[in-house]
Structure formats: C-alpha cells, structure tokens
Scaffold this motif. Structure first.
Motif, PDB file in Angstrom:
ATOM      1  N   ALA A 222       3.177  -0.928   5.909  1.00 22.22           N
ATOM      2  CA  ALA A 222       1.940  -0.718   5.152  1.00 22.22           C
ATOM      3  C   ALA A 222       0.821  -0.320   6.116  1.00 22.22           C
ATOM      4  N   PRO A 223       0.023   0.679   5.742  1.00 23.00           N
ATOM      5  CA  PRO A 223      -1.090   1.083   6.612  1.00 23.00           C
ATOM      6  C   PRO A 223      -2.039  -0.093   6.863  1.00 23.00           C
ATOM      7  N   GLU A 224      -2.612  -0.131   8.042  1.00 22.27           N
ATOM      8  CA  GLU A 224      -3.497  -1.242   8.411  1.00 22.27           C
ATOM      9  C   GLU A 224      -4.672  -1.363   7.440  1.00 22.27           C
ATOM     10  N   ARG A 225      -5.154  -0.220   6.969  1.00 18.05           N
ATOM     11  CA  ARG A 225      -6.269  -0.238   6.020  1.00 18.05           C
ATOM     12  C   ARG A 225      -5.893  -0.984   4.738  1.00 18.05           C
ATOM     13  N   ILE A 226      -4.655  -0.751   4.248  1.00  9.26           N
ATOM     14  CA  ILE A 226      -4.181  -1.421   3.040  1.00  9.26           C
ATOM     15  C   ILE A 226      -3.963  -2.908   3.298  1.00  9.26           C
ATOM     16  N   VAL A 227      -3.422  -3.222   4.480  1.00 12.26           N
ATOM     17  CA  VAL A 227      -3.161  -4.627   4.833  1.00 12.26           C
ATOM     18  C   VAL A 227      -4.469  -5.428   4.840  1.00 12.26           C
ATOM     19  N   VAL A 228      -5.480  -4.818   5.451  1.00  9.71           N
ATOM     20  CA  VAL A 228      -6.762  -5.533   5.572  1.00  9.71           C
ATOM     21  C   VAL A 228      -7.458  -5.645   4.219  1.00  9.71           C
ATOM     22  N   ARG A 229      -7.581  -4.527   3.510  1.00  6.14           N
ATOM     23  CA  ARG A 229      -8.371  -4.526   2.279  1.00  6.14           C
ATOM     24  C   ARG A 229      -7.651  -5.207   1.118  1.00  6.14           C
ATOM     25  N   ARG A 230      -6.370  -4.883   0.948  1.00  5.99           N
ATOM     26  CA  ARG A 230      -5.667  -5.356  -0.245  1.00  5.99           C
ATOM     27  C   ARG A 230      -5.066  -6.752  -0.072  1.00  5.99           C
ATOM     28  N   HIS A 231      -4.500  -7.016   1.110  1.00  3.70           N
ATOM     29  CA  HIS A 231      -3.766  -8.271   1.292  1.00  3.70           C
ATOM     30  C   HIS A 231      -4.596  -9.363   1.956  1.00  3.70           C
ATOM     31  N   ALA A 232      -5.429  -8.998   2.910  1.00  7.22           N
ATOM     32  CA  ALA A 232      -6.136 -10.031   3.683  1.00  7.22           C
ATOM     33  C   ALA A 232      -7.516 -10.356   3.099  1.00  7.22           C
ATOM     34  N   LEU A 233      -8.272  -9.332   2.770  1.00  4.55           N
ATOM     35  CA  LEU A 233      -9.674  -9.559   2.402  1.00  4.55           C
ATOM     36  C   LEU A 233      -9.828 -10.430   1.164  1.00  4.55           C
TER      37      LEU A 233
END
Length: 314
Positions: A222-233
């Motif tokens: 998964a792209p880092e942008r998706i990991v941060v915004r969708r899963h972590a934030l």
C-alpha cells in the motif's frame, strides 16, 4: 445503548454543575468589597450602603442568597445586572456570537496547524521537520496568550499596519473587516491549542504507525500516503478529539484576557467587567454559562467518537 449513555452522562452532569454553582457563588464573595461598595465609590456611607444592600438582598445570609439564586436559575432566570439592569441571560446571549466566533477561529487555526504538523513530525521522525514541530510545540505551550497577542499588535498593527489593533466588525456587515479584526485574536488564543494538538497528534501517530496492521499494509504494498491517511490517521485522531474537547473549554476561559486585549465585545470581556464592578449576578451567570457550555462540549466530543471510530459503542 446510546440513549442510556446520554441519560447517564446528563445525570452525572447535575452534581458537577451543582458543585460549580456553589464554588462560583462563594468565590465571587471572597473578593474584597461588594457590589454596593463599587456603586457608591467615593460617596460611600454606611446608611446608604445598608439601604442598597437591603434593596439587592445582599444583607441576607449567604445560604439564603444562594437558595434564591438557584431557585431563579431553575426557572431560567439568571437575574439582572446590578449596574445596567439588563437581564443577565440577555447580556450573555448578546455577546455570545463574538466569543463563539473567536473560539471557532482559534479551533480552526489549531486544527489547520496542529494536525498536519503532528502527522509530518511523526512520519519524518528525528528529522528537521520533527525538530521544528517540537520547537513549535514547546514555544506554543510556553508563551502566554496575552504576551503573544501584544506582540502581534506591535508587529502587525502598529509597525506594519496590516490589521487593526482592536475593535469588532460583525461578519454580516463586512466579512473582510470581520476577518481582519478576528485573525490576530484567533491566532493569539489558538496557538497554545495548536501546540497541544500537534504534540498529541505526533505521539498518537507514532504509536499507531508501530502497530502490526500498519506494517502489514506496508508489506502488501500500500502506498505510504494511503497507509498514513486511511489506516493510521483515523485511529490516531481519537485522543486528539479528546484533548480538543478539553481545550475548547480552555478557549472559552482564555477569551477573557484576549477579548480585553483586542477590545472584542464578547462574554470574556463581560466577565471581566463583572469582576471589576463586583456585579455578582452577572459574574455568577456568565461563569455558570461557560461551565455548562464546557460540559455540553465534552458530551458532544464523546458522541463524536462513534463517528470517527465506528467500532466504539456505548
């Protein structure tokens, strides 16, 4: 379940508000002097003071005064200002839009600065962005709002003339003028909250980014942008919302000083005038109104959890 939780929270709010009302009522009477002393000023004489105290019921025992005040509150009567004669509730509601607007601008500023900076600091841990965010967090918490407000006036009003140093323009009369008058107070009041939000966001994001499901998402490509915004934030925002609810109460209280510095006719300035005049009814009503607002805001924050994290149930 949600209705049951709401009823439980409302029931718990009753003793809290009762305790606040007792504290407010007693603390304002610990201030030297009373309403009559301020009213008479240099013309003070004991005979006239006694007449006025009987007129306003200040000669009665304190517990009788408290019982009368609470009984009137139960009927929605906050009393009348001793100096202006205006109903206290009407005076508060008249000034409330200014305080709410100042609080909203401060919260927006805190969110716009604190959350992105906290995320960036967590993703770029131990790099220059993280060090810069840490410096901002320490500075924002350490610098008093009144000092920052005074500094903003000196720089942006008196030196460069970009913003007016004080006053208020209603938004429906001149939106741009309103923004110019509210920008510096909003920044002065919201900087400390932005610093707190940044620190909480950073620590929460660091914790979430170390979770196994985040590592699994990265392994799956998964792209880092998706990991941060969708899963972590989304998971990291829960403690941020908790802190933000508490900080909104701080903003309502902190507006007392900021409104005075920038000559904003809000509830905070009303409280300060009531303190100066020993206007008991106005002071008690204003502080109790702010306390009730704080309780309601925290209740709304609890309900907001279910929107941020659907797995949370009450």
């Amino acid at each position: 379940m949600l209705a049951k939780y709401l009823l439980k929270r409302l029931a718990l709010s009753v003793p809290v508000l009762f305790g606040i009302s007792v504290l407010v009522f007693l603390l304002v009477r610990l201030v030297p002097g009373d309403t009559v002393t301020v009213m008479l000023g240099a013309q003070y004489n004991e005979e006239q003071a006694q007449m006025l105290r009987e007129k306003y019921g200040l000669d009665r025992p304190v517990h009788i005064q408290y019982a009368l005040w609470v009984s009137n509150l139960m009927r929605g009567d906050f009393g009348h200002s001793t100096f202006t004669g205006q109903p206290v509730l009407a005076a508060i509601l008249e000034r409330l839009p200014v305080t709410l607007e100042l609080t909203a601008i401060s919260v927006l500023f805190a969110l716009a600065v604190g959350i992105p900076l906290g995320i960036r600091a967590a993703v770029r841990r131990n790099r220059w962005v993280d060090y810069l965010a840490t410096l901002f967090g320490l500075s924002g918490i350490s610098i008093p709002g009144f000092w920052l407000g005074t500094l903003l006036i000196l720089l942006f009003s008196l030196k460069w003339g970009w913003f007016p140093s004080g006053g208020y323009v209603p938004i429906w009369e001149d939106p741009l003028g309103n923004l110019q008058t509210m920008a510096m107070p909003g920044i002065a009041l919201g900087t400390a909250v932005a610093a707190v939000v940044m620190r909480i966001t950073r620590s929460s994001m660091l914790e979430v980014l170390d979770q196994e499901y985040i590592k699994m998402a990265r392994i799956k490509g998964a792209p880092e942008r998706i990991v941060v915004r969708r899963h972590a934030l989304r998971n990291a925002l829960i403690p941020v919302v908790t802190v933000l609810g508490i900080q909104v109460g701080y903003l309502l209280g902190g507006s007392v000083v900021i409104e005075q510095i920038f000559s904003l006719p809000g509830v905070g300035q009303l409280v300060l005038q009531a303190i100066t005049n020993r206007d008991y009814a106005l002071l008690q009503g204003s502080i109790l109104f702010i306390a009730v607002s704080f309780v309601v805001i925290n209740l709304l924050v609890d309900l907001l959890y279910t929107l941020i994290h659907p797995r949370i149930r009450y």
